[in-house]
Design a protein around this motif. Structure first.
Motif, PDB file in Angstrom:
ATOM      1  N   ALA A   1      73.435  -0.363 -21.002  1.00  0.00           N
ATOM      2  CA  ALA A   1      73.538  -0.511 -19.549  1.00  0.00           C
ATOM      3  C   ALA A   1      74.336   0.626 -18.922  1.00  0.00           C
ATOM      4  CB  ALA A   1      74.182  -1.857 -19.213  1.00  0.00           C
ATOM      5  N   ALA A   2      75.349   1.106 -19.647  1.00  0.00           N
ATOM      6  CA  ALA A   2      76.220   2.152 -19.112  1.00  0.00           C
ATOM      7  C   ALA A   2      75.609   3.542 -19.236  1.00  0.00           C
ATOM      8  CB  ALA A   2      77.569   2.115 -19.826  1.00  0.00           C
ATOM      9  N   TYR A   3      74.776   3.732 -20.241  1.00  0.00           N
ATOM     10  CA  TYR A   3      74.243   5.064 -20.524  1.00  0.00           C
ATOM     11  C   TYR A   3      72.715   4.997 -20.593  1.00  0.00           C
ATOM     12  CZ  TYR A   3      79.108   5.626 -21.900  1.00  0.00           C
ATOM     13  OH  TYR A   3      80.479   5.637 -21.912  1.00  0.00           O
ATOM     14  N   PRO A   4      72.032   5.414 -19.540  1.00  0.00           N
ATOM     15  CA  PRO A   4      70.571   5.273 -19.482  1.00  0.00           C
ATOM     16  C   PRO A   4      69.826   6.086 -20.538  1.00  0.00           C
ATOM     17  CG  PRO A   4      71.397   6.557 -17.626  1.00  0.00           C
ATOM     18  CD  PRO A   4      72.587   5.963 -18.289  1.00  0.00           C
ATOM     19  N   MET A   5      70.494   7.037 -21.170  1.00  0.00           N
ATOM     20  CA  MET A   5      69.829   7.794 -22.237  1.00  0.00           C
ATOM     21  C   MET A   5      69.839   7.043 -23.575  1.00  0.00           C
ATOM     22  SD  MET A   5      73.156   8.516 -21.859  1.00  0.00           S
ATOM     23  CE  MET A   5      73.159   9.785 -20.601  1.00  0.00           C
ATOM     24  N   CYS A   6      70.412   5.844 -23.588  1.00  0.00           N
ATOM     25  CA  CYS A   6      70.500   5.056 -24.823  1.00  0.00           C
ATOM     26  C   CYS A   6      69.564   3.854 -24.786  1.00  0.00           C
ATOM     27  CB  CYS A   6      71.921   4.567 -25.046  1.00  0.00           C
ATOM     28  SG  CYS A   6      73.109   5.864 -25.421  1.00  0.00           S
TER      29      CYS A   6
END
Length: 268
Positions: free
Chosen positions: A80-85
């Motif tokens: 949720a915090a890191y859209p690349m994950c």
């Protein structure tokens, strides 16, 4: 990006900052191999991006039943915090609350399940795990399955072949080209089909270029994903090893990102 390619690390283990070094030390001790990083999310993002990695498939297997809920919540928060994950959750085959565990994993919108038979101490084809496989198969979610160990046969390729026969719609990513330390057996036993994919993680440092090319030819470049196995290997060095294979442009594009993106979208 690197060399003009969008790149996904299809196999990255991450841990909460407060336990990351301890967890990474445990992996190092288990495999008797030095770790290049410490397992923190920020470290993965910084070093991966510096080397040319655009996106990450993050995971963390539960080594005990009690860890399942907290690990899945942590992975979901990172995604949720890191859209690349993109996050794969975890389950444990000995859980007495498997249905509740899997419901939580789905509610958190995790995109698959990470299992590590050697860390979790169960044979892949243990009938006790069959109810878990049945739930995962019914959902359409894929499993990222650790494969292979020269010291035990818990994750031997023949065990995965047995499970695939029992569960004809189960989708599996067979990590480490289908068998870390068991690459010959993986080549002999595992055959490409629509349900199984293979990642390159923790294989490129151990195998000659020609052996890797033979594995890719056998499994099909269209069925392979690029993976680094963070925090184990250096991102820049792993990319150098991959490009040293001198695959075609189409093969590079497929393995570095297109295959994984398309396969995950099949269920969406």
């Amino acid at each position: 990006m690197k060399n003009g390619y969008h790149i996904i690390d299809a196999h990255a283990h991450i841990f909460p900052d407060k336990i990351a070094e301890k967890a990474t030390d445990g992996i190092s001790h288990f495999y008797d191999l030095p770790m290049q990083y410490h397992g923190r999310v920020s470290e993965m993002l910084e070093n991966g991006a510096a080397a040319g990695i655009d996106s990450f498939l993050i995971c963390s297997p539960a080594t005990t039943v009690s860890q399942v809920y907290s690990i899945n919540a942590f992975l979901a928060s990172c995604a949720a915090a890191y859209p690349m994950c993109t996050a794969f959750g975890t389950l444990h085959p000995r859980s007495e609350t498997m249905e509740e565990d899997f419901a939580q994993l789905q509610k958190l919108q995790l995109h698959g399940v990470k299992l590590h038979p050697d860390f979790q101490n169960f044979p892949i084809d243990d009938p006790a795990a069959y109810s878990m496989y049945d739930m995962i198969q019914s959902s359409g979610l894929p499993i990222l399955m650790h494969m292979g160990d020269s010291r035990s046969d818990l994750s031997h390729p023949y065990r995965l072949a047995m499970v695939l026969r029992q569960f004809p719609k189960l989708r599996i990513i067979a990590a480490h080209f289908g068998g870390w330390g068991r690459w010959k057996e993986a080549h002999e036993i595992l055959q490409p089909d629509g349900r199984i994919r293979f990642d390159t993680s923790s294989s490129l440092p151990f195998l000659p270029v020609e052996e890797i090319r033979k594995l890719i030819a056998h499994f099909g470049a269209e069925n392979c994903f690029f993976g680094v196995d963070y925090p184990m290997w250096d991102y820049g060095e792993e990319l150098e090893r991959f490009f040293a294979l001198e695959l075609s442009d189409a093969e590079n594009r497929m393995i570095l990102s297109e295959n994984l993106t398309n396969w995950l979208e099949e269920r969406a």
